[in-house]
Design an enzyme around this catalytic site. Structure first.
Site, PDB file in Angstrom:
ATOM      1  N   THR A   8       5.681   5.004   5.264  1.00  0.00           N
ATOM      2  CA  THR A   8       7.031   5.491   5.557  1.00  0.00           C
ATOM      3  C   THR A   8       8.070   4.835   4.658  1.00  0.00           C
ATOM      4  O   THR A   8       9.104   5.429   4.350  1.00  0.00           O
ATOM      5  CB  THR A   8       7.351   5.235   7.049  1.00  0.00           C
ATOM      6  OG1 THR A   8       6.452   6.018   7.827  1.00  0.00           O
ATOM      7  CG2 THR A   8       8.762   5.604   7.411  1.00  0.00           C
ATOM      8  N   SER A  54      -0.634   5.638   5.816  1.00  0.00           N
ATOM      9  CA  SER A  54      -1.683   4.634   6.059  1.00  0.00           C
ATOM     10  C   SER A  54      -2.601   4.976   7.226  1.00  0.00           C
ATOM     11  O   SER A  54      -3.621   4.318   7.420  1.00  0.00           O
ATOM     12  CB  SER A  54      -1.083   3.241   6.230  1.00  0.00           C
ATOM     13  OG  SER A  54      -0.605   3.031   7.529  1.00  0.00           O
ATOM     14  N   THR A  87       2.937   1.329   8.225  1.00  0.00           N
ATOM     15  CA  THR A  87       2.785   0.383   9.336  1.00  0.00           C
ATOM     16  C   THR A  87       1.513   0.630  10.162  1.00  0.00           C
ATOM     17  O   THR A  87       1.017  -0.281  10.824  1.00  0.00           O
ATOM     18  CB  THR A  87       3.996   0.458  10.294  1.00  0.00           C
ATOM     19  OG1 THR A  87       4.125   1.810  10.754  1.00  0.00           O
ATOM     20  CG2 THR A  87       5.272   0.008   9.628  1.00  0.00           C
ATOM     21  N   ASP A  88       1.002   1.876  10.135  1.00  0.00           N
ATOM     22  CA  ASP A  88      -0.051   2.244  11.088  1.00  0.00           C
ATOM     23  C   ASP A  88      -1.313   1.394  10.976  1.00  0.00           C
ATOM     24  O   ASP A  88      -1.916   1.026  11.997  1.00  0.00           O
ATOM     25  CB  ASP A  88      -0.414   3.729  10.936  1.00  0.00           C
ATOM     26  CG  ASP A  88       0.686   4.643  11.474  1.00  0.00           C
ATOM     27  OD1 ASP A  88       1.572   4.147  12.201  1.00  0.00           O
ATOM     28  OD2 ASP A  88       0.656   5.846  11.176  1.00  0.00           O
TER      29      ASP A  88
HETATM   30  N1  ASP Z   1       2.339   6.905   9.335  1.00  0.00           N
HETATM   31  C1  ASP Z   1       3.085   5.938   8.559  1.00  0.00           C
HETATM   32  C2  ASP Z   1       2.091   5.107   7.783  1.00  0.00           C
HETATM   33  O1  ASP Z   1       1.474   4.261   8.355  1.00  0.00           O
HETATM   34  C3  ASP Z   1       3.893   5.113   9.486  1.00  0.00           C
HETATM   35  C4  ASP Z   1       4.697   4.034   8.827  1.00  0.00           C
HETATM   36  O2  ASP Z   1       4.579   3.706   7.672  1.00  0.00           O
HETATM   37  O3  ASP Z   1       5.525   3.462   9.568  1.00  0.00           O
HETATM   38  O4  ASP Z   1       1.924   5.320   6.599  1.00  0.00           O
END
Ligand code: ASP
Length: 307
Positions: A8, A54, A87-88
């Site tokens: 993100t 991710s 973050t995932d």
């Molecule tokens: N779906 C995103 C990822 O993990 C969520 C994020 O980055 O906060 O790439």
């Protein structure tokens, strides 16, 4: 040195009007850096390793990332690395890099909960904070920086799907804070020694040849049928995400013990978000102190070394 992998933090808005209408991994890492004020006495080099959401992270990309991290850490003038990441699965990538490389310099993963095109993105501050940590005296090991907090790879976990600070280090707490660009250390930087030969073994795995290790969950009404099916499919290891102190439903435990007797490695972690499984003398399945997803990485690396 800043390596981009997507997430993100590199997300850009798509046609919809909501906060969630964006595509992760759209903005180049060089562009993310261009938005930051210049740093004194620091030359920043950006390299795009991947552009993924991710949630789709996997061992082939970990392998590529570990190779690039190792390459840059081998350059004597590189003080530390920052890796932009979603973050995932950030905690899994962090633990993989810690286990495989156990770097003596800082490798700092950072991220964002709002896309780069949001009204008020959190990525630029997280990136600036990560750069401060990568340049901090004495910093070492794989770290995660988000919302002004610095976490160790072993402890960090995403515990909230939406808030700007979605990470927790549980009982251990963060390693440090970043306050107005300054790093305040709360406890010693994580230390670790690389397992001899592991990085080389990881670099040699052919596409599609990563040992398959799955996680099964113990819950009310759990039974062992899934274990039998996974064993029949040729998994190389299982992690059971147990209840509480790694306790496992008796039906599931019976199936797991049967799999162990047939030669399948099984580790027992806890599905609790905090704390760690305390091993006991009479344990029938070995306990793992970290989360099920990190135990899975350990078992996968163990299977790799054994193959
Ligand atoms: N779906 C995103 C990822 O993990 C969520 C994020 O980055 O906060 O790439």
């Amino acid at each position: 040195m800043v390596l981009g992998t997507g997430g993100t933090i590199a997300g850009a808005a798509t046609a919809g009007a909501g906060h969630l209408d964006y595509r992760a991994g759209s903005v180049a890492v060089g562009q993310l850096l261009a938005g930051l004020p210049a740093l004194q006495d620091t030359t920043l080099v950006a390299e795009q390793v991947a552009q993924v959401d991710s949630k789709d992270m996997g061992p082939a990309l970990w392998q590529a990332l570990a190779a690039r991290v190792a390459h840059w850490l081998a350059q004597p003038d590189v003080r530390g690395l920052v890796v932009t990441h979603g973050t995932d699965t950030l905690e899994e990538t962090a633990w993989f890099l810690q286990r495989v490389l156990a770097p003596q310099r800082p490798v700092v993963l950072t991220c964002a909960m709002r896309p780069a095109t949001a009204l008020s993105p959190d990525g630029p501050q997280n990136l600036a904070d990560a750069l401060a940590v990568a340049a901090a005296d004495g910093a070492q090991g794989v770290l995660a920086v988000c919302a002004g907090r610095v976490h160790a790879a072993a402890d960090v976990a995403k515990v909230h799907p939406y808030r700007l600070d979605p990470f927790s280090s549980g009982d251990a707490g963060p390693v440090a804070l970043v306050e107005d660009g300054r790093v305040r250390l709360l406890r010693p930087w994580p230390v670790g020694a690389p397992t001899p030969g592991l990085a080389q073994r990881v670099s040699q795995v052919q596409a599609g040849a990563w040992p398959r290790v799955e996680i099964v969950l113990s819950h009310a009404g759990a039974d062992g049928r899934l274990v039998g099916e996974l064993a029949a499919q040729g998994v190389r290891g299982l992690v059971v995400a147990g209840t509480g102190n790694g306790s496992v439903h008796e039906a599931l435990e019976a199936a797991l013990l049967e799999a162990v007797a047939a030669g399948l490695p099984v580790l027992r972690a806890s599905r609790c978000l905090e704390g760690r499984v305390l091993p006991h003398g009479g344990d029938r399945l070995p306990a793992h102190p970290l989360s099920p997803v990190k135990a899975r990485i350990d078992l996968q690396l163990q299977a790799l070394v054994a193959s």
